[in-house]
Design a protein around this motif. Structure first.
Motif, PDB file in Angstrom:
ATOM      1  N   HIS A  16       0.827  -1.216   0.000  1.00 40.20           N
ATOM      2  CA  HIS A  16       0.000   0.000   0.000  1.00 40.20           C
ATOM      3  C   HIS A  16       0.857   1.261   0.000  1.00 40.20           C
ATOM      4  O   HIS A  16       0.553   2.225  -0.721  1.00 40.20           O
ATOM      5  N   LEU A  17       1.922   1.271   0.801  1.00 44.13           N
ATOM      6  CA  LEU A  17       2.741   2.475   0.911  1.00 44.13           C
ATOM      7  C   LEU A  17       3.521   2.749  -0.370  1.00 44.13           C
ATOM      8  O   LEU A  17       3.672   3.904  -0.790  1.00 44.13           O
ATOM      9  N   SER A  18       4.012   1.708  -1.008  1.00 43.74           N
ATOM     10  CA  SER A  18       4.928   1.896  -2.142  1.00 43.74           C
ATOM     11  C   SER A  18       4.271   2.491  -3.378  1.00 43.74           C
ATOM     12  O   SER A  18       4.957   3.007  -4.258  1.00 43.74           O
ATOM     13  N   VAL A  19       2.944   2.438  -3.456  1.00 49.50           N
ATOM     14  CA  VAL A  19       2.250   2.991  -4.633  1.00 49.50           C
ATOM     15  C   VAL A  19       1.720   4.405  -4.385  1.00 49.50           C
ATOM     16  O   VAL A  19       1.075   4.983  -5.257  1.00 49.50           O
ATOM     17  N   GLN A  20       2.012   4.953  -3.210  1.00 51.29           N
ATOM     18  CA  GLN A  20       1.519   6.302  -2.906  1.00 51.29           C
ATOM     19  C   GLN A  20       2.424   7.351  -3.537  1.00 51.29           C
ATOM     20  O   GLN A  20       3.655   7.246  -3.458  1.00 51.29           O
ATOM     21  N   ALA A  21       1.805   8.375  -4.121  1.00 49.24           N
ATOM     22  CA  ALA A  21       2.563   9.388  -4.856  1.00 49.24           C
ATOM     23  C   ALA A  21       3.029  10.537  -3.978  1.00 49.24           C
ATOM     24  O   ALA A  21       3.930  11.282  -4.359  1.00 49.24           O
ATOM     25  N   ASP A  22       2.409  10.716  -2.813  1.00 46.67           N
ATOM     26  CA  ASP A  22       2.762  11.873  -1.995  1.00 46.67           C
ATOM     27  C   ASP A  22       2.451  11.596  -0.527  1.00 46.67           C
ATOM     28  O   ASP A  22       1.997  10.510  -0.158  1.00 46.67           O
TER      29      ASP A  22
ATOM     30  N   ILE B 114       6.169   2.315  13.145  1.00 48.77           N
ATOM     31  CA  ILE B 114       6.667   2.174  11.779  1.00 48.77           C
ATOM     32  C   ILE B 114       7.944   2.969  11.554  1.00 48.77           C
ATOM     33  O   ILE B 114       8.129   4.059  12.104  1.00 48.77           O
ATOM     34  N   LEU B 115       8.847   2.368  10.750  1.00 42.81           N
ATOM     35  CA  LEU B 115       9.968   3.064  10.136  1.00 42.81           C
ATOM     36  C   LEU B 115       9.887   2.730   8.646  1.00 42.81           C
ATOM     37  O   LEU B 115       9.931   1.556   8.276  1.00 42.81           O
ATOM     38  N   TYR B 116       9.757   3.739   7.815  1.00 42.93           N
ATOM     39  CA  TYR B 116       9.584   3.505   6.375  1.00 42.93           C
ATOM     40  C   TYR B 116      10.527   4.409   5.606  1.00 42.93           C
ATOM     41  O   TYR B 116      10.492   5.648   5.749  1.00 42.93           O
ATOM     42  N   TYR B 117      11.399   3.787   4.791  1.00 43.94           N
ATOM     43  CA  TYR B 117      12.328   4.527   3.953  1.00 43.94           C
ATOM     44  C   TYR B 117      11.750   4.613   2.556  1.00 43.94           C
ATOM     45  O   TYR B 117      11.612   3.606   1.857  1.00 43.94           O
ATOM     46  N   GLU B 118      11.413   5.836   2.147  1.00 49.40           N
ATOM     47  CA  GLU B 118      10.857   6.096   0.825  1.00 49.40           C
ATOM     48  C   GLU B 118      12.033   6.397  -0.108  1.00 49.40           C
ATOM     49  O   GLU B 118      12.605   7.492  -0.086  1.00 49.40           O
ATOM     50  N   ALA B 119      12.408   5.395  -0.931  1.00 41.88           N
ATOM     51  CA  ALA B 119      13.671   5.460  -1.674  1.00 41.88           C
ATOM     52  C   ALA B 119      13.725   6.593  -2.682  1.00 41.88           C
ATOM     53  O   ALA B 119      14.740   7.301  -2.792  1.00 41.88           O
ATOM     54  N   ALA B 120      12.656   6.806  -3.462  1.00 42.21           N
ATOM     55  CA  ALA B 120      12.682   7.796  -4.535  1.00 42.21           C
ATOM     56  C   ALA B 120      12.932   9.205  -4.011  1.00 42.21           C
ATOM     57  O   ALA B 120      13.598  10.017  -4.663  1.00 42.21           O
ATOM     58  N   ARG B 121      12.417   9.504  -2.822  1.00 40.63           N
ATOM     59  CA  ARG B 121      12.558  10.849  -2.256  1.00 40.63           C
ATOM     60  C   ARG B 121      13.574  10.902  -1.126  1.00 40.63           C
ATOM     61  O   ARG B 121      13.793  11.953  -0.522  1.00 40.63           O
ATOM     62  N   HIS B 122      14.189   9.768  -0.802  1.00 45.97           N
ATOM     63  CA  HIS B 122      15.151   9.695   0.302  1.00 45.97           C
ATOM     64  C   HIS B 122      14.548  10.277   1.589  1.00 45.97           C
ATOM     65  O   HIS B 122      15.138  11.125   2.263  1.00 45.97           O
TER      66      HIS B 122
END
Length: 616
Positions: free
Chosen positions: A98-104, A121-129
């Motif tokens: 669910h998180l990986s397909v969110q745009a913002d 939760i700890l979540y690393y959003e790779a595209a935006r670092h």
């Protein structure tokens, strides 16, 4: 349930996880451990992600969990609703999908707003670092933070360690006031940590009752917390509390002012009361069902043999109304052939007050003189642990056996001596309770640690003989949340007497707002140390919403005697479920019922800093 950790460094050198912290994390997640690092040269930052998994559902899913885009998820939680998770699916995989397909940020906050159940939760959003972190609305899972005073380093972890007497602690609980985000590229470019805050809000843009201000005091010069620039928030998973104080002018719950089961029976003759009681039983039963049926698969070899005497569910059990109702409802949903462990802890009474009885009295006709010293000693040792919660616990066991005679109830007598308490406190408990540091934190933390460890003497349902027993349950149900919502504490009656319904409503709102910092993080760390998961049915989102929508006078009537008026609605539910004397037991706090408070300095106040929690 897991132990999760992230170290973010904008300084030269490797990210380091102290050995003691790693050991505490491993205790929480003994089934799998893994570290993942992320390093970016320009602008320079380093991250260490460390996860330690306790397998609870579906196939064992190692963490940190990485998807094809390089996103990383460290998830310490359970999805009991809001998002669809199949019987064989793993929560962590579903959350990452669910998180990986969110745009913002709006999308990410939307996903977390939908989750029903406890989480950190700890979540690393790779595209935006970016790193996202936080806890659920009630803070049912622990998450701590530490900012280095010299280097630009932030550490986030489920559990930390207590500094020595010569060190000053820098650990704090992450406030369960919302979600937080670090833009690592921006932080690295400016050599400072700017943490964006996304708050919980209730319906109609009503702010959450949680206040994060205490968390962000005395920050190093390189760190700051700011509202997120887009004004994005998370929708609270429960409705706002009914703050009405306009009770009916002619409102009398019961004609009798005596504490008795008959008074409860009289109230159950009221049709309106019956409807609300039935609703409470239904919503609470469903909350228990979610928590006792989301369990690890049984051992295949045991299932094939048709024998599985291992316990999956344990209950912190005093015989009081909160734990008795959990036991009755768990009996509805745990398979008939499965035992349920009732964990009852007692701390040794002072020997000066527990002199052995004379062997000349009560001697059995068939006992020989040689047997008497042993029998006298055994009786003396038993009496040393006859604390109030042990007495009510045994009485509660009899009620449960009467209601469900086919169930195997393992009433586990957990007896703790001063020497064992002192050793465990210094070696382990002080590190788990930290950064909580009061006398009350010490008493509750120690009592819950020993109880949830589940090692003691058990009396089987069909046998009077006791034997050594170690609970195999990975899930521990606890009654936290009932008193805070239903006016169960003595301070509620004091507030009612001084300020009426208006004061009582404000007190209850405050209680629920601060439960994350007062209780839940500490208890999660303490119970999790045994590789077990704490679950809180009274804090199920549907239960809280049901109680929040009721006016206070339909939940409690503090003009009635103690043991009846406080938590009145719950007492009516207990009677409806068939419970007897336990339905009108007055509230007794765990530190007094287990008698741990009597083992220490009787002149201490609960809010005092506890010197015993300082490690050597």
């Amino acid at each position: 349930m897991c132990g999760i950790c992230c170290v973010v460094s904008l300084s030269p050198g490797a990210c380091v996880l102290p050995d003691r912290v790693r050991k505490n994390l491993t205790n929480r997640g003994p089934d799998h451990s893994k570290d993942v690092t992320r390093t970016v040269i320009t602008p320079a930052f380093r991250c260490l992600f460390s996860a330690h998994v306790l397998h609870m559902k579906g196939s064992l899913t190692p963490q940190p969990l990485e998807d094809s885009a390089g996103n990383l998820l460290l998830w310490n939680g359970e999805v009991f609703g809001g998002l669809e998770v199949g019987p064989e699916e793993n929560d962590t995989e579903v959350i990452l999908q669910h998180l990986s397909v969110q745009a913002d940020s709006t999308g990410i906050c939307g996903v977390l707003s939908r989750v029903r159940g406890p989480w950190a939760i700890l979540y690393y959003e790779a595209a935006r670092h970016c790193i996202w972190f936080g806890r659920d609305y009630f803070g049912r899972r622990s998450l701590l933070w530490h900012l280095d005073q010299e280097e630009v380093v932030l550490t986030l972890t489920s559990v930390a360690s207590c500094p020595s007497a010569y060190e000053q602690s820098q650990w704090h609980e992450v406030a369960a006031a919302g979600i937080y985000r670090l833009d690592l590229e921006d932080c690295a470019r400016h050599k400072e940590l700017t943490i964006e805050f996304f708050p919980w809000v209730c319906a109609a843009d009503h702010p959450s009752v949680h206040n994060p201000d205490y968390m962000w005091e005395d920050l190093p010069s390189y760190a700051s917390v700011v509202p997120n620039p887009s004004g994005v928030s998370l929708l609270a998973p429960v409705c706002a509390m009914n703050m009405s104080t306009s009770a009916p002018k002619i409102y009398k719950n019961v004609q009798s002012s005596q504490l008795s089961l008959e008074a409860l029976e009289e109230l159950l003759l009221n049709t309106d009361n019956v409807e609300k009681v039935n609703q409470l039983v239904e919503v609470l039963s469903e909350a228990v069902r979610r928590r006792v049926q989301s369990l690890p698969c049984s051992s295949p070899s045991l299932e094939q043999s048709g024998i599985n005497d291992q316990t999956d569910i344990a209950i912190l059990f005093s015989g009081g109304i909160d734990s008795m109702i959990l036991a009755v409802l768990a009996d509805r949903h745990v398979p008939a052939g499965k035992p349920i462990d009732l964990l009852n802890v007692a701390f040794k009474l002072q020997e000066a007050k527990m002199q052995p009885q004379s062997s000349k009295k009560g001697k059995k006709p068939n006992s020989s003189p040689a047997d008497e010293p042993c029998k006298q000693r055994d009786h003396y040792l038993t009496r040393c642990f006859d604390v109030p919660d042990r007495i009510t616990g045994r009485a509660g066991l009899l009620e449960l056996q009467h209601l469900s005679p086919e169930r195997k109830w393992n009433f586990l007598e957990i007896n703790i001596t001063p020497e064992e308490l002192q050793g465990a406190r210094q070696e382990r408990i002080s590190h788990l309770v930290h950064p909580s540091d009061t006398v009350l934190d010490d008493s509750i933390g120690c009592a819950v640690w020993f109880a949830s460890r589940g090692i003691g003497m058990a009396t089987a349902t069909d046998c009077a003989e006791q034997k050594q027993h170690t609970s195999t349950a990975k899930v521990v149900l606890t009654g936290i949340g009932a008193d805070e919502q239903l006016a169960g504490y003595s301070r509620h009656k004091v507030r009612f007497k001084s300020d009426g319904l208006e004061g009582l409503v404000k007190e209850l709102a405050m209680e629920l707002g601060r439960i994350s910092s007062r209780n839940l993080g500490r208890d999660d760390r303490v119970i999790g140390d045994h590789g077990k998961e704490a679950r809180f049915p009274y804090l199920d989102e549907d239960v809280v919403s049901f109680l929040n929508q009721l006016p206070v006078w339909e939940k409690a009537d503090l003009s009635l005697p103690r043991g009846l008026g406080e938590k009145l609605l719950l007492r009516l539910a207990a009677r409806r479920l068939g419970l007897g004397p336990s339905a009108i037991l007055p509230k007794r706090a765990m530190q007094f019922g287990s008698r741990i408070a009597k083992m220490e300095n009787s002149h201490e106040k609960a809010s005092d800093k506890c010197k015993r929690l300082i490690t050597e």
